[in-house]
Scaffold this active site. Structure first.
Site, mmCIF file in Angstrom:
data_model
loop_
_atom_site.group_PDB
_atom_site.id
_atom_site.type_symbol
_atom_site.label_atom_id
_atom_site.label_comp_id
_atom_site.label_asym_id
_atom_site.label_seq_id
_atom_site.Cartn_x
_atom_site.Cartn_y
_atom_site.Cartn_z
ATOM 1 N N CYS A 2 -41.636 74.121 -11.012
ATOM 2 C CA CYS A 2 -42.638 73.432 -10.211
ATOM 3 C C CYS A 2 -42.912 72.058 -10.807
ATOM 4 O O CYS A 2 -42.411 71.715 -11.875
ATOM 5 C CB CYS A 2 -43.923 74.248 -10.172
ATOM 6 S SG CYS A 2 -43.687 75.984 -9.736
ATOM 7 N N ARG A 27 -38.107 69.731 -7.609
ATOM 8 C CA ARG A 27 -38.323 70.807 -8.568
ATOM 9 C C ARG A 27 -38.983 72.027 -7.936
ATOM 10 O O ARG A 27 -39.063 73.089 -8.566
ATOM 11 C CB ARG A 27 -39.182 70.306 -9.735
ATOM 12 C CG ARG A 27 -38.535 69.219 -10.545
ATOM 13 C CD ARG A 27 -39.415 68.780 -11.683
ATOM 14 N NE ARG A 27 -39.603 69.846 -12.657
ATOM 15 C CZ ARG A 27 -39.528 69.662 -13.973
ATOM 16 N NH1 ARG A 27 -39.259 68.475 -14.453
ATOM 17 N NH2 ARG A 27 -39.727 70.670 -14.795
ATOM 18 N N TRP A 74 -42.608 76.144 -6.681
ATOM 19 C CA TRP A 74 -41.489 77.045 -6.416
ATOM 20 C C TRP A 74 -42.024 78.451 -6.644
ATOM 21 O O TRP A 74 -42.429 78.805 -7.747
ATOM 22 C CB TRP A 74 -40.318 76.753 -7.351
ATOM 23 C CG TRP A 74 -39.103 77.579 -7.063
ATOM 24 C CD1 TRP A 74 -38.160 77.355 -6.105
ATOM 25 C CD2 TRP A 74 -38.690 78.781 -7.749
ATOM 26 N NE1 TRP A 74 -37.197 78.337 -6.140
ATOM 27 C CE2 TRP A 74 -37.494 79.225 -7.137
ATOM 28 C CE3 TRP A 74 -39.221 79.518 -8.795
ATOM 29 C CZ2 TRP A 74 -36.818 80.360 -7.559
ATOM 30 C CZ3 TRP A 74 -38.555 80.674 -9.216
ATOM 31 C CH2 TRP A 74 -37.369 81.081 -8.596
ATOM 32 N N ASN A 99 -47.179 75.638 -14.156
ATOM 33 C CA ASN A 99 -45.748 75.916 -14.087
ATOM 34 C C ASN A 99 -45.444 77.051 -15.046
ATOM 35 O O ASN A 99 -46.004 77.095 -16.151
ATOM 36 C CB ASN A 99 -44.911 74.705 -14.498
ATOM 37 C CG ASN A 99 -45.034 73.549 -13.547
ATOM 38 O OD1 ASN A 99 -45.608 73.664 -12.469
ATOM 39 N ND2 ASN A 99 -44.483 72.406 -13.932
ATOM 40 N N GLY A 100 -44.536 77.937 -14.687
ATOM 41 C CA GLY A 100 -44.154 79.026 -15.575
ATOM 42 C C GLY A 100 -44.599 80.369 -15.053
ATOM 43 O O GLY A 100 -44.961 80.527 -13.883
ATOM 44 N N GLU A 478 -17.254 77.222 -8.880
ATOM 45 C CA GLU A 478 -18.203 76.150 -8.581
ATOM 46 C C GLU A 478 -18.173 75.786 -7.099
ATOM 47 O O GLU A 478 -19.218 75.526 -6.493
ATOM 48 C CB GLU A 478 -17.884 74.927 -9.446
ATOM 49 C CG GLU A 478 -18.694 73.679 -9.140
ATOM 50 C CD GLU A 478 -20.187 73.821 -9.380
ATOM 51 O OE1 GLU A 478 -20.931 72.880 -9.017
ATOM 52 O OE2 GLU A 478 -20.628 74.855 -9.917
ATOM 53 N N LYS A 482 -21.427 76.036 -4.579
ATOM 54 C CA LYS A 482 -21.927 74.905 -3.789
ATOM 55 C C LYS A 482 -22.079 75.297 -2.311
ATOM 56 O O LYS A 482 -23.073 74.975 -1.676
ATOM 57 C CB LYS A 482 -20.982 73.705 -3.908
ATOM 58 C CG LYS A 482 -21.055 72.985 -5.220
ATOM 59 C CD LYS A 482 -22.372 72.250 -5.382
ATOM 60 C CE LYS A 482 -22.745 72.105 -6.835
ATOM 61 N NZ LYS A 482 -23.174 73.316 -7.515
ATOM 62 N N GLU A 485 -25.040 77.731 -1.874
ATOM 63 C CA GLU A 485 -26.331 77.108 -2.169
ATOM 64 C C GLU A 485 -26.897 76.328 -0.989
ATOM 65 O O GLU A 485 -28.092 76.416 -0.691
ATOM 66 C CB GLU A 485 -26.195 76.135 -3.351
ATOM 67 C CG GLU A 485 -26.202 76.769 -4.727
ATOM 68 C CD GLU A 485 -26.101 75.720 -5.816
ATOM 69 O OE1 GLU A 485 -26.872 75.796 -6.777
ATOM 70 O OE2 GLU A 485 -25.240 74.813 -5.714
ATOM 71 N N HIS A 501 -6.346 93.366 -6.184
ATOM 72 C CA HIS A 501 -7.176 94.358 -6.863
ATOM 73 C C HIS A 501 -8.533 94.519 -6.192
ATOM 74 O O HIS A 501 -9.489 94.970 -6.826
ATOM 75 C CB HIS A 501 -7.343 93.987 -8.336
ATOM 76 C CG HIS A 501 -6.053 93.970 -9.095
ATOM 77 N ND1 HIS A 501 -5.348 95.112 -9.380
ATOM 78 C CD2 HIS A 501 -5.319 92.936 -9.593
ATOM 79 C CE1 HIS A 501 -4.240 94.805 -10.035
ATOM 80 N NE2 HIS A 501 -4.201 93.486 -10.173
ATOM 81 N N LYS A 600 -34.588 72.619 -8.616
ATOM 82 C CA LYS A 600 -33.645 71.882 -9.443
ATOM 83 C C LYS A 600 -33.682 72.296 -10.908
ATOM 84 O O LYS A 600 -32.680 72.662 -11.479
ATOM 85 C CB LYS A 600 -33.942 70.376 -9.318
ATOM 86 C CG LYS A 600 -32.957 69.488 -10.074
ATOM 87 C CD LYS A 600 -31.570 69.591 -9.499
ATOM 88 C CE LYS A 600 -30.590 68.664 -10.184
ATOM 89 N NZ LYS A 600 -29.223 68.873 -9.679
#
Length: 605
Positions: A2, A27, A74, A99-100, A478, A482, A485, A501, A600
């Protein structure tokens, strides 16, 4: 994750609070709010939309004040609804932003309920406001110190009380918090970027610090209650870093900034020199016998790529661990192993905790690959390399990832040289290749129109498979990350040899299979894997080097990269995967820069 901004001044600080939130919105953007002291009363405005909506509310109401706090959230505990949005009040006396995560909030909540406090939110943060209120005896600083002594978990908080109109109190443990200094005004923020254009005089609080912020100065005590002085640093964050310019989204801008970011990261590097990683690097790196890489998300995939380089180029045995898992299992520490932590922000909670856990096990050789020189991780590691990606606003990392790869490749070269495995001719060849990277990336970016055409097809799908082999398997991972996301398409990545497999059971005509196909020693094996896909009717989308002799045909779509780039090929091949994810998301109409449920800087576990 946050964002916090707070201020005490002799002017209306509402614009500072709101603009600071705008800079920190990447954030966390589930909700946002601002609280000010107005005519002796705490007044707030909150929104479950974006900061722009909050700004409109504030302007319409004429909200203004000289003391205030603001927050962009967030969500962890409680849904993203107005009731759960910060700031939180306690009996209209205390206002808090947090935050946290307070891990023992349920215990404190039960205690406060017995004391008569009414809870109106589902959050863990509300206990902070009520606990501080219960401890308040005319001194907010003392009340906050008493409260934080009770907390277990991570927090950065900013607190104000209506009875103290020129005072703001902050505290941090496990989440970042900075103090900004001005003339007859001072500030709190979770990131110096929030204060760009307001002040560049910044104090970075340490773990356990509690700070008393008043008009004419600040006072800091550490976790033991002792008065401490923390250095004032001049931190200049350009306001232009947060401007879109000609681009549609920050992610697109940051994809196209990669040639410049890599050029900046390599500036002044003419040879493979251990001093690139710190003054004591030669001695420290010369004494290691292995490496342990700790990272999360995209940075973890950078670590997987680095493992290939460190083992093949430097002959250094290397493990890569997901940081959030490492400290919760029994591991075998090696005091001669180099612990490498990778983080764009340098504040990633899981990675920081994993680093400290490794140190507690006696692993003292530590190196940080970080984009923020003032971060907690930079202060905690003995060696460090600062990538120069600049501010990255888009939640989905792009230029931070490629500059991390550059840094890790340099590390492989340095260790190789110290171990006597890097002849001068080969060293010079690698430096030339690194120097040519920005130009090579520009040529890859020119492929954007071809990628856009593919994006139209991908936007209609709900699943995708990504394949790579060897050094390029982490790049496939990656690419899948992307896509999921920002487009919300389910995507998985596998080593291509693993198809038979299990994953081959998923392949149908409706399943696009993205293949990373460089002209390396595994190319012929990869071609066989591609034929396995075609035999089941799968549609292949291949990013191939120019000389791979893979041709477009029914069911096989090919985009050719301009050149093969040897061990640095992953840096080139990831860029079209970024473009594919970006343009697919644009076609689907998702919020590219602020994808749902994500933020972020991950400063909570």
């Amino acid at each position: 994750m946050c964002g916090i901004v707070g201020a005490v001044a002799t002017r209306d600080i509402t614009p500072v609070l709101v603009e600071g939130l705008r800079r920190l919105e990447y954030r966390g953007y589930d909700s946002c709010g601002v609280a000010l002291l107005v005519d002796g009363a705490l007044t707030r405005s909150r929104s479950t939309a974006r900061v722009a909506d909050l700004d409109a509310q504030v302007k319409k109401s004429g909200l203004a004040g000289w003391l205030g706090i603001s927050h962009t959230r967030w969500a962890t505990h409680g849904a993203p609804v107005t009731t759960n949005a910060h700031p939180h009040f306690s009996r209209d006396d205390v206002a808090v932003v947090h935050n946290g995560i307070i891990e023992n909030y349920e215990e404190i909540r039960a205690e406060l309920k017995r004391a008569g406090y009414e809870f109106v939110t589902e959050t863990d943060s509300e206990v902070i406001a009520h606990l501080i209120h219960s401890l308040y005896k005319g001194d907010l600083f003392a009340a906050v110190r008493g409260a934080v002594a009770r907390f277990k978990g991570a927090y950065a908080i900013a607190v104000m009380h209506r009875a103290e109109p020129q005072r703001l109190v902050g505290a941090r443990h496990g989440s970042p918090l900075v103090v900004g200094l001005g003339k007859n005004e001072n500030f709190l923020a979770s990131d110096a970027m929030a204060l760009a254009g307001t002040t560049d005089q910044i104090i970075y609080l340490e773990e356990g610090d509690v700070v008393d912020v008043e008009l004419r100065g600040v006072r800091i005590v550490d976790g033991a209650g002792a008065a401490v002085e923390r250095a004032v640093q001049t931190v200049r964050v350009g306001t232009g870093a947060a401007e879109l310019g000609p681009y549609r989204h920050f992610m697109q801008k940051e994809i196209f900034e990669q040639p410049r970011a890599i050029s900046d990261t390599l500036e002044g590097i003419e040879a493979v020199d251990p001093a690139l990683f710190g003054a004591e690097a030669a001695g420290l790196l010369g004494g290691i016998d292995s490496a342990l890489i700790l990272a999360c998300g995209t940075s973890y995939y950078a670590g997987l790529t680095a493992k290939c380089w460190l083992e093949s180029i430097a002959g250094l045995p290397t493990q890569v661990e997901i940081a959030s898992e490492y400290r919760y299992r029994d591991s075998v520490p090696n005091p001669r192993s180099l612990v490498i932590v990778i983080s764009q922000s340098g504040e990633t909670a899981d990675t920081l905790a994993a680093l400290k856990h490794a140190q507690s096990l006696g692993m003292k050789f530590t190196l940080g690959i970080i984009n923020v020189p003032t971060s907690a991780m930079a202060r905690t590691t003995r060696l460090k390399f600062f990538t120069r990606a600049g501010v990255e606003i888009g939640v989905a990392s792009t230029k931070a990832f490629t500059t991390q790869l550059v840094a890790l490749f340099l590390l492989a070269l340095v260790v190789s040289k110290l171990r006597g495995r890097l002849p001068l001719e080969r060293e010079q060849g690698h430096i030339r290749a690194l120097r040519h990277l920005p130009a090579a990336l520009q040529a890859v970016l020119a492929l954007e129109p071809q990628v856009i055409a593919w994006a139209e097809d991908f936007a209609r799908k709900e699943n995708a498979l990504f394949l790579g082999r060897g050094l390029h398997y982490p790049i496939a991972l990656e690419g899948a990350l992307k896509l999921k996301e920002i487009s919300y398409i389910h995507a998985e990545a596998y080593p291509a040899g693993e198809l038979k497999h299990g994953p081959l059971a998923l392949v149908t005509e409706q399943m696009p299979v993205v293949t990373v196909a460089p002209n390396d020693t595994l190319l012929e094996k990869l071609k066989s894997n591609m034929q396995e896909v075609r035999a089941r009717g799968g549609q292949l989308y291949v990013f191939a080097d120019a000389d791979t002799r893979i041709e477009s045909s029914p069911g096989i779509h090919v985009i050719r990269l301009p050149e093969h780039y040897g061990p640095l090929s992953p840096i080139l091949h990831v860029v079209p995967l970024q473009l594919l994810a970006y343009h697919t998301a644009v076609v689907r109409g998702t919020d590219v820069d602020k994808p749902r449920n994500l933020a972020k800087s991950v400063t909570v576990e």
